[in-house]
Scaffold this active site. Structure first.
Site, short mmCIF file in Angstrom:
data_model
loop_
_atom_site.label_atom_id
_atom_site.label_comp_id
_atom_site.label_asym_id
_atom_site.label_seq_id
_atom_site.Cartn_x
_atom_site.Cartn_y
_atom_site.Cartn_z
CG HIS A 109 35.27 -43.71 -95.95
ND1 HIS A 109 36.00 -42.54 -95.84
CD2 HIS A 109 35.91 -44.45 -96.88
CE1 HIS A 109 37.03 -42.59 -96.69
NE2 HIS A 109 37.00 -43.74 -97.33
CG ASP A 139 35.57 -40.21 -93.44
OD1 ASP A 139 35.40 -41.27 -92.79
OD2 ASP A 139 35.75 -40.19 -94.67
N GLY A 210 42.04 -48.07 -101.76
CA GLY A 210 42.88 -48.78 -100.80
C GLY A 210 43.79 -47.86 -100.01
CG ASN A 211 46.60 -44.93 -101.48
OD1 ASN A 211 46.55 -45.21 -102.67
ND2 ASN A 211 47.72 -44.94 -100.79
CB SER A 212 40.42 -44.74 -98.03
OG SER A 212 39.55 -43.81 -97.46
N GLY A 268 26.53 -21.39 -77.23
CA GLY A 268 25.26 -20.88 -76.71
C GLY A 268 24.67 -19.76 -77.54
#
Length: 365
Positions: A109, A139, A210-212, A268
């Site tokens: 993101h 993500d 901002g840490n993401s 399957g």
């Protein structure tokens, strides 16, 4: 007076001893660990073109409107509208180097819909990064820079399965664009379900906008998680953060490096929660696992001896109570790996050995 002096001395030792007599961490300082890992952490700046001047900046969440769960990265508000058909937007995040050949890991993101991505190293040098691939479900995004132009010190990926509640954690990133910042906390919970197919680590380590995409280190300086989301009524840190486990990230990275995407794993089978995935199901009903409705011919499940009517209760050592648990366990193993699947058949447990395979490519129409 002598007794009082002795007691006072004892209190002084307990209060001021930097080791464990007062129940504190034996670490007098985390500075040596931080100095070792700082060169592995990078800032990420993303440039993209808006469709029109009327397009607004801001965090776009694929979550309910009243949700307090935030994927956190900074996106600057656009300047006042000008007479141009398009304009440039800007967002910030964090990441970390995982390989000397130039690979960098972050959240998907952070770089979603990017026009271009730049990486800023600890020494403030910049590099344009190529997006190698990403997984929207987990993500995670994999970037690559030219290793010839920049000295790269990769972080060490640790074993997230070894993490325990109460372990010290260090988060490093670029909150609010103020610059590389270090915060300290502990692991608050394990296997948190805030969105499939990831069983997140929960931490009270302060992480903010901002840490993401930045790393969550253990006290030995190993990355055990990628800081991905926070739970917050305000959008700021309230001590409930979530990190994608490093073991899962490692599986995804291997796929992205080789194929540029994450191949779908194939057993399957058609299956559903044994309780019908009913949110109102009792704990006893939920423990029934995942019910196998059908087994495809010549599928890995068929070759392993799985039958319709089996209930999958464990996958590769992970307890399965629902289809969500099953999907999370499936994501955590590699294609080509042989895993143990425990099923209930006629009220008896049976262990099946299954080789994980990629879903066969559909023929072009």
């Amino acid at each position: 007076m002598r007794k009082l002096s002795a007691i006072s001395a004892l209190f002084a030792i307990i209060l001021f001893c930097p080791v464990s007599m007062a129940g504190e961490s034996p670490h007098a300082s985390f500075s040596p660990v931080v100095k070792k890992v700082l060169p592995s952490v990078v800032k990420i700046e993303v440039f993209k073109m808006a469709a029109s001047n009327s397009e607004r900046s801001g965090l776009q969440l694929q979550l309910p409107p009243d949700s307090m769960l935030h994927k956190f990265f900074e996106k600057k508000k656009p300047a006042a509208p000008v007479e141009k058909p398009r304009k440039k937007l800007f967002s910030r995040g964090s990441g970390f180097i995982i390989d000397k050949s130039g690979y960098i890991l972050t959240n998907h993101h952070v770089i979603a819909d990017a026009g271009s991505v730049e990486v800023i190293f600890e020494n403030n040098t910049r590099a344009v990064a190529e997006i190698v691939g990403f997984s929207n479900e987990v993500d995670i995004a994999l970037l690559k820079v030219n290793p010839q132009r920049h000295p790269l010190l990769p972080a060490v990926l640790g074993n997230s399965e070894a993490v325990e509640i109460g372990d010290w954690m260090i988060a490093i990133g670029n909150p609010f664009g103020v610059g590389t910042s270090v915060t300290l906390g502990i692991i608050s919970g394990l296997n948190r379900n805030i969105g499939p197919p990831v069983n997140y680590l929960q931490t009270d380590t302060p992480i903010n906008t901002g840490n993401s995409g930045g790393p969550l280190f253990n006290a030995s300086g190993e990355v055990v998680g990628i800081n991905t989301a926070i739970f917050s009524p305000s959008g700021g840190s309230v001590g409930i953060g979530f990190a994608t486990p490093s073991n899962l990230a490692s599986v995804v990275v291997d796929e992205l490096r080789t194929y540029g995407r994450v191949r779908e794993k194939w057993l399957g089978i058609a299956a559903q929660g044994a309780s019908g995935d009913d949110p109102s199901a009792t704990e006893e009903e939920e423990s029934l696992g995942v019910l196998v409705k059908s087994v495809g011919a010549q599928s890995p499940a068929k070759e392993a001896g799985m039958k319709p009517g089996d209930s999958i209760v464990s996958f590769n050592g992970q307890t399965v109570r629902s289809t969500r648990d099953f999907k999370a366990a499936l994501f955590s193993v590699r294609i080509g790996e042989t895993v143990n699947i425990t099923v209930l058949r006629n009220s008896q447990e049976k262990i099946l050995r299954v080789e994980m395979k990629a879903r066969p490519e559909r023929p072009a129409q």
